[in-house]
Write an enzyme that holds these catalytic residues in place. Sequence first.
Site, PDB file in Angstrom:
ATOM      1  N   HIS A 112     -12.634  -0.291  -7.424  1.00 41.86           N
ATOM      2  CA  HIS A 112     -13.822   0.583  -7.441  1.00 41.86           C
ATOM      3  C   HIS A 112     -13.492   2.042  -7.116  1.00 41.86           C
ATOM      4  O   HIS A 112     -14.311   2.923  -7.336  1.00 41.86           O
ATOM      5  CB  HIS A 112     -14.927   0.035  -6.513  1.00 41.86           C
ATOM      6  CG  HIS A 112     -14.722   0.283  -5.050  1.00 41.86           C
ATOM      7  ND1 HIS A 112     -15.749   0.200  -4.131  1.00 41.86           N
ATOM      8  CD2 HIS A 112     -13.615   0.608  -4.330  1.00 41.86           C
ATOM      9  CE1 HIS A 112     -15.285   0.467  -2.922  1.00 41.86           C
ATOM     10  NE2 HIS A 112     -13.998   0.699  -3.018  1.00 41.86           N
TER      11      HIS A 112
ATOM     12  N   ASP B  95       0.877  -1.179   0.000  1.00 43.39           N
ATOM     13  CA  ASP B  95       0.000   0.000   0.000  1.00 43.39           C
ATOM     14  C   ASP B  95       0.914   1.230   0.000  1.00 43.39           C
ATOM     15  O   ASP B  95       2.152   1.102  -0.080  1.00 43.39           O
ATOM     16  CB  ASP B  95      -0.948  -0.004   1.230  1.00 43.39           C
ATOM     17  CG  ASP B  95      -2.237   0.795   0.993  1.00 43.39           C
ATOM     18  OD1 ASP B  95      -2.139   2.013   0.767  1.00 43.39           O
ATOM     19  OD2 ASP B  95      -3.326   0.201   1.033  1.00 43.39           O
TER      20      ASP B  95
ATOM     21  N   PHE C 191       0.858   1.670  -6.741  1.00 43.01           N
ATOM     22  CA  PHE C 191       0.562   0.647  -7.753  1.00 43.01           C
ATOM     23  C   PHE C 191       0.527   1.226  -9.163  1.00 43.01           C
ATOM     24  O   PHE C 191       0.362   0.494 -10.126  1.00 43.01           O
ATOM     25  CB  PHE C 191      -0.697  -0.153  -7.430  1.00 43.01           C
ATOM     26  CG  PHE C 191      -1.902   0.588  -6.902  1.00 43.01           C
ATOM     27  CD1 PHE C 191      -2.362   1.744  -7.519  1.00 43.01           C
ATOM     28  CD2 PHE C 191      -2.591   0.102  -5.796  1.00 43.01           C
ATOM     29  CE1 PHE C 191      -3.489   2.404  -7.047  1.00 43.01           C
ATOM     30  CE2 PHE C 191      -3.727   0.762  -5.310  1.00 43.01           C
ATOM     31  CZ  PHE C 191      -4.171   1.923  -5.938  1.00 43.01           C
TER      32      PHE C 191
ATOM     33  N   GLY D  52       4.605   1.740  -1.574  1.00 44.01           N
ATOM     34  CA  GLY D  52       4.831   2.231  -2.933  1.00 44.01           C
ATOM     35  C   GLY D  52       3.517   2.615  -3.570  1.00 44.01           C
ATOM     36  O   GLY D  52       2.483   2.680  -2.901  1.00 44.01           O
TER      37      GLY D  52
END
Length: 337
Positions: A248, A202, A230, A228
């Site tokens: 979402h 995360d 994504f 980090g």
Amino acid sequence: MAHTDPDAATALRRMVEGYQVSQAIHVAATLGIADLLADASLTSDELAAATRTHPPTLYRLLRALAAAAILHEQEGRRFELAPLGRALRSDAPDSIAGWAAFVGRPYYWEAWAGLLHSVKTGDNAFQHVHGTDVWTYRSTHPEEGAIFDRAMTSLSRRSTAALLAACDFGRFKTVIDVGGGNGALIAAVLAAHPMVRGVLFDQPHVVSAAAPLLARAGVADRCRTVGGSFFDSVPEGGDAYLLRAVIHDWDDEHAVRILARVASALREGGRMLLVERVIAPPDEGRDAKFSDLNMLVGPGGRERTEAEFTRLLEASGLRLERVLDAGSFCIVEAAAA
Ligand SMILES: C[S@@+](CC[C@H](N)C(=O)[O-])C[C@H]1O[C@@H](n2cnc3c(N)ncnc32)[C@H](O)[C@@H]1O
């Protein structure tokens, strides 16, 4: 002209005024009222002393919550938890205390006040109201970030048992929880499957708070934490990539960028497991359809139908394998195309 059924009008008025109930529950959750009432009933004055609030005004809040069946008011301004209010205890197995403590935060309510703007323009209300996105806002307001992360942990706990029952995580060697927040879900997966190793990925300021939860679950020695983004890269080496309530948060363009990053890290034969609400046919699935509005207003994402997931995965170099029902969520399982 036909008159509206008076009961229907009352039901509608109560929905219109639902924000009042929501904010009253939020205040009770913020003050920890349900935890104070966990073992015994207390008078409103005792509760006011424990919460350092204004006694006659706290009584007005408590009696309203009792009229809404969250508390029960006894003689002498004494209160106990009603069955509904028990889920506001922070230690309840199905606790929504963390979620209730988050949803009424002023900055988030201000974003919801921008719903009309979103509906008129299609734009994200949070960005319109605050001039930045939710993630940047929370990273620069650490208190709000911590309240949000606790809200996610609280919601995650509620759906975890159904996820573990629906999906056999024991078939994987390494499960990487992408956007895994404080680690509640990966901790539960590892606790249920002693041979599986985990990685919690995360944003750096989010994973930095995960250690106590992983230690409490007894899985710290099998779970690496990596901070980090994504959008840049995700940890390599997983045979399962788990993304719960992550996709979402994003519009299609950003969602494809995240999924393509994960697809490029996926081992041969590996699986991507998206844990999401799937939009139901017309008139059904209230939770997912209001969560969709919450995504519109907050992070700027959306909830999706199965057909929309299929298209999103194809655009990311993946193929939808199956959709598993897991209570209020579905597990959308995908593999490399
Ligand atoms: C809706 S929360 C879901 C958290 C967790 N998966 C759960 O179910 O409780 C979305 C998560 O995505 C993370 N996130 C947002 N932007 C990110 C980024 N650029 N890189 C990595 N994680 C990110 C947030 O920090 C947050 O923990």
